[in-house]
Scaffold this active site. Structure first.
Site: not given
Ligand code: RIB
Ligand code: CA
Length: 276
Positions: A17, A92, A126, A203
């Site tokens: 972020d 995000t 993930n 990401h």
């Molecule tokens: O999966 C990736 C997301 O989760 C991103 O936004 C990152 O900041 C994480 O915590």
């Molecule tokens: Ca994030």
């Protein structure tokens, strides 16, 4: 004449972020109307403090020491209502604020220019096999957001896991003065997977790049529905690409990695020059 895009960035800094804020601050065609914070990577007080620290470090928007009064939800509603069709909303972090804003103001989808998230996956997760973190952290919110009648531009793990800050990328960042030495490189160094692969995925930067340069990604229309109750699958973004369905999302399915890093590094370079 360059056309700029105005964004509100709802985020949970958070390492990537922070990198996303820096990219938005540095890109000449992005204007930041506001940064709102949400609980996610860490609790709300910390994401707010981190967002303030990063925004202040990179000099945008109007360096502030304290968060503005009021709630993120009201800010999002008021700013988009005041300029219908002009502001792109980028999320995000977990979708809590966006869902609450939609609950309070169902006309929000009519007012935003575009809505882009980093979150979800048409394939693997993930947090676990099924779910990506931002959706998993608040699946009910994500379900509301995907069902709100707008087109969600979903920049999920399918592409973000390919946007990795390799050794060569990190080497370039060493040339970016304080921006590289005090923000970008220490942030990347905190990633758990940087110790295993040495090349963490950035990401959240992908979501902001998709606003500044949409053609870096390929998008496929899909119907995305969020699993909220599955014992093993809560937070899964069940993504249906069948041509016969009525889509609610444009899902990023490919990324031009070379173009991505060229743009990101050029943007950081010009931000570094501006910061002096
Ligand atoms: O999966 C990736 C997301 O989760 C991103 O936004 C990152 O900041 C994480 O915590
Ligand atoms: Ca994030």
């Amino acid at each position: 004449m360059r056309m700029s895009t105005t964004i509100i960035l709802d985020c949970d800094p958070g390492i990537d972020d922070a990198l996303a804020i820096a990219f938005a601050a540095g890109h000449p065609e992005l204007e930041i109307a506001g940064i709102t914070s949400v609980a996610g990577n860490v609790e709300l007080a910390k994401t707010t403090a981190n967002a303030l620290a990063v925004a202040s470090f990179v000099g945008v928007p109007r360096p502030a020491r304290e968060a503005a009064d009021g709630h993120a939800i009201d800010f999002i509603i008021e700013r988009t209502a005041a300029a219908p069709g002009e502001i792109t909303l980028v999320a995000t972090g977990p979708l809590t604020n966006i869902a609450l804003a939609l609950r309070r103001e169902p006309r929000l989808p009519l007012w935003v220019r575009d809505f882009v998230i980093m979150g979800g996956s048409a394939g693997r997760g993930n947090v676990n096999h099924a779910a990506e973190y931002n959706i998993w952290a608040d699946p009910e919110a994500a379900s509301i957001v995907f069902g709100a009648g707008w087109t969600v531009r979903m920049i999920g793990l399918d592409v973000t896991l390919r946007a990795r800050a390799t050794a060569a990328v990190q080497e370039r960042m060493r040339e970016f003065g304080a921006l590289g030495a005090e923000l970008l490189l220490p942030a990347l160094g905190q990633y758990a997977d940087s110790h295993t692969t040495g090349a963490p995925a950035v990401h959240d930067v992908c979501a902001v790049v998709s606003v500044a340069a949409p053609s870096v990604f390929t998008y496929t229309p899909a119907l995305v529905q969020v699993e909220t109750t599955g014992r093993l699958t809560s937070g899964m973004t069940v993504t249906d690409f069948s041509p016969s369905i009525s889509p609610n999302a444009l899902v990023a399915t490919d990324i031009d990695v070379d173009r991505f890093w060229k743009l990101v590094l050029e943007t950081y370079e010009s931000l570094a020059a501006r910061m002096g």
